[in-house]
Design a protein around this motif. Structure first.
Motif, short mmCIF file in Angstrom:
data_model
loop_
_atom_site.label_atom_id
_atom_site.label_comp_id
_atom_site.label_asym_id
_atom_site.label_seq_id
_atom_site.Cartn_x
_atom_site.Cartn_y
_atom_site.Cartn_z
N LEU A 15 0.83 -1.20 0.00
CA LEU A 15 0.00 0.00 0.00
C LEU A 15 0.87 1.25 0.00
O LEU A 15 0.58 2.21 -0.74
N ALA A 16 1.93 1.27 0.79
CA ALA A 16 2.83 2.42 0.81
C ALA A 16 3.48 2.63 -0.55
O ALA A 16 3.61 3.77 -1.03
N GLY A 17 3.89 1.54 -1.20
CA GLY A 17 4.50 1.66 -2.52
C GLY A 17 3.53 2.21 -3.55
O GLY A 17 3.90 3.06 -4.38
N MET A 18 2.28 1.76 -3.51
CA MET A 18 1.28 2.28 -4.44
C MET A 18 1.02 3.76 -4.18
O MET A 18 0.85 4.55 -5.12
N ALA A 19 0.96 4.14 -2.90
CA ALA A 19 0.74 5.55 -2.56
C ALA A 19 1.85 6.44 -3.11
O ALA A 19 1.59 7.55 -3.59
N ILE A 20 3.09 5.94 -3.08
CA ILE A 20 4.21 6.73 -3.62
C ILE A 20 4.07 6.88 -5.13
O ILE A 20 4.29 7.96 -5.68
N LEU A 21 3.71 5.81 -5.83
CA LEU A 21 3.53 5.89 -7.28
C LEU A 21 2.45 6.91 -7.64
O LEU A 21 2.61 7.72 -8.57
N ILE A 22 1.34 6.88 -6.92
CA ILE A 22 0.26 7.83 -7.17
C ILE A 22 0.74 9.25 -6.91
O ILE A 22 0.46 10.18 -7.69
N GLY A 23 1.48 9.44 -5.83
CA GLY A 23 2.02 10.76 -5.52
C GLY A 23 2.97 11.25 -6.59
O GLY A 23 2.93 12.43 -6.98
N MET A 24 3.81 10.37 -7.12
CA MET A 24 4.75 10.75 -8.19
C MET A 24 3.99 11.22 -9.43
O MET A 24 4.36 12.22 -10.05
#
Length: 569
Positions: A343-352
């Motif tokens: 979930l943290a990794g997906m959140a970073i991708l969305i933020g990028m």
């Protein structure tokens, strides 16, 4: 990427952007509002999930018996010995012996850990991807369906995550010379501490290594990865050494290993349900948004029309944070907190994607992040009836009437209604456990698949319990159970066979309580097996009305029914 490349990219990468900014202020305001929501729904007098009751029982037995970390009733001691040791070192022994007071401490850990965890996640992401990406990432992460519920109780995965992010901050700092060495040593030490709290932290190490890998050349990539692996690698080696030292101290082999986990758990049959659990835990909208973000970021990194072209290598870190833990936990997807790092990794991708690529302003990007959180709730409620029907069609358990049907291990439905339904379930078992304490019979055996919560009530008010693990082996005509268990002083074994009812045996004065789980002998009938075994001839029988299954075909005879109303002396 290398530090030099990061500096060249400037503010977009966040290395040279100021710490105090509008994005930081927004992040702080969001964390404060999130904290108020978590506080409002905090668990009191109960724990959020069954695994936490396993931790609770182990700690109470260690305190009551005086064995501490050596108590064989501990759960997940192999990968959480630091968490357990901290309780014995810093919590009042009287609190450790009382389930209600100890639960309050455990539950407070959730909010104590999630708030600094979000702030440290923001800082770590900012150092690699910039402040705006970091703000969007923590909003998406915190509103992932599993996180609000997880934060209302005190699972050790939350302090582990906070310590992981603190270590990442130190290891991501753009330093050189002796400052870099000191930061790496301190970061590695934090990773070690985090692993002793929850061993699965090692799954995030590829994220730490790859987030600053130099992707300008193949040789530079391997050299930078090697150098950035030193601190995490030393932390992992030290953790394994500490595990062996703990074995020596407690005079007992630590039974769970990573290789054993894979051998026992992995099956192609687990992939489909594992992906479903991951989707409902991370959120359907989060999954969809992350997939779109990844496609867009990959395209933009290769497009000649974008200047400056973002390096494809900056995707490596978040992808590692998604893929490595996902592959590890697919065979063991329950509960959904196993997918916290994906979930943290997906959140970073969305933020990028929202912060640096798409034509979105700060408020628009934040609005989309908040919208993803809202969409997760709407989709979870929309999918709830269908997924519950599928679950009930395959589940051996008989449905228990509820004002709001939902699941214990998957985040289905409106979070506030699901939370209330789970609180209600825990209160039912809590009341049943209190009833068991008033047994008028000197020998009582209880059949329940929530054995840890029921057993924990025997300790209420600081009542000392002489406890052991218990196994009732049932002869199914196959090879016998592990013979080593028969000589284990911390396990009481009755019967022969490889199928077994497992649980706890507790003695309080003249009364003996045995509480066991039925599911391990399915499709066998637990009551029938107990009735025909002479070892239980003196035991009255109680069945948990909230965990009845289609395999429970035998009713308890009137002459074996338990009697209640006699409080413990």
């Amino acid at each position: 990427m290398s530090h030099a490349a990061a500096r060249h990219l400037g503010d977009r990468q966040g290395v040279s952007s100021p710490l105090l900014s509008i994005d930081f202020a927004i992040a702080i305001m969001f964390i404060a509002i999130f904290a108020m929501g978590v506080q409002a729904f905090q668990y009191h007098g109960a724990l959020a999930e069954s695994d936490l009751y396993r931790v609770l029982v182990g700690m109470m037995d260690g305190a009551v018996s005086g064995t501490g970390l050596s108590s064989d009733l501990h759960y997940d001691r192999e990968f959480g010995f630091g968490y357990l040791a901290a309780f014995y070192a810093f919590v009042d022994p009287h609190v450790l012996r009382d389930p209600d007071r100890l639960m309050e401490v455990m539950n407070r850990i959730g909010i104590w850990a999630i708030l600094p965890g979000l702030l440290l996640m923001w800082w770590a992401v900012r150092l690699i991807h910039g402040a705006r990406t970091a703000t969007i990432a923590i909003v998406v992460f915190a509103l992932g369906p599993m996180v609000p519920e997880l934060a209302t109780s005190g699972h050790p995965v939350l302090p582990m995550f906070a310590i992981l992010c603190a270590g990442a901050v130190l290891l991501f700092l753009p330093l050189n010379g002796w400052k870099a060495v000191v930061a790496a040593a301190a970061g590695g030490a934090l990773l070690l501490v985090g692993m002793t709290v929850r061993g699965e932290l090692f799954l995030a190490m590829p994220w730490i290594v790859l987030s600053r890998a130099d992707t300008r050349s193949l040789r530079g990539f391997f050299v930078s990865c090697l150098l950035r692996s030193i601190a995490p690698g030393l932390a992992l080696i030290t953790f394994v050494i500490l595990q062996h030292q703990i074995e020596t101290v407690i005079n007992s082999a630590l039974g769970t290993t990573v290789s054993g986990y894979f051998v026992e758990s992995y099956s192609f049959a687990t992939i489909a349900p594992g992906l479903v659990y991951m989707a409902v835990g991370c959120g359907f909208a989060t999954i969809a948004a992350a997939a779109v973000a990844l496609l867009y970021l990959g395209w933009s990194a290769r497009s000649v029309d974008i200047a400056p072209r973002p390096p494809l290598g900056e995707l490596l870190g978040p992808l590692a944070l998604i893929i490595v833990p996902l592959l590890f936990f697919l065979p063991n997807p329950q509960p959904t907190r196993h997918f916290l790092m994906p979930l943290a990794g997906m959140a970073i991708l969305i933020g990028m994607a929202l912060a640096g690529r798409l034509a979105t302003g700060r408020l628009a990007a934040l609005g989309i992040a908040l919208g993803i959180g809202v969409a997760n709730q709407v989709l979870a409620e929309g999918a709830r009836p269908a997924l519950l029907r599928i679950n009930e069609a395959h589940s051996p358990y008989l449905p228990v009437p509820s004002d709001y049907p939902t699941t214990t291990h998957a985040n289905l439905g409106w979070e506030w209604r699901r939370h209330a339904a789970l609180v209600d379930k825990r209160e039912r078992w809590q009341a049943l456990g209190e009833t068991l304490r008033t047994s008028c019979d000197t020998h009582l055996i209880v059949l329940s698949d929530e054995s840890e919560q029921l057993f924990s009530r025997l300790y209420a008010g600081g009542t000392p319990v002489k406890a052991n693990r218990f196994i009732f082996a049932v002869d199914t005509g196959t090879s016998p159970i592990n013979q080593a268990l028969r000589s284990d002083r911390n396990t009481v074994v009755v019967g022969e066979g490889d199928s077994k009812l497992t649980g706890f045996i507790g003695v309080i004065g003249p009364r003996t309580f045995i509480i066991v789980e039925k599911s391990h002998i399915w499709p066998g009938d637990a009551v029938a097996e107990i009735l025909k075994n002479p070892a239980f001839a003196d035991y009255k029988i109680v069945t948990d009305p909230y965990t009845l299954s289609k395999f429970d075909k035998t009713s308890v005879p009137d002459d074996r029914a338990a009697h209640f109303g006699c409080p413990l002396s």
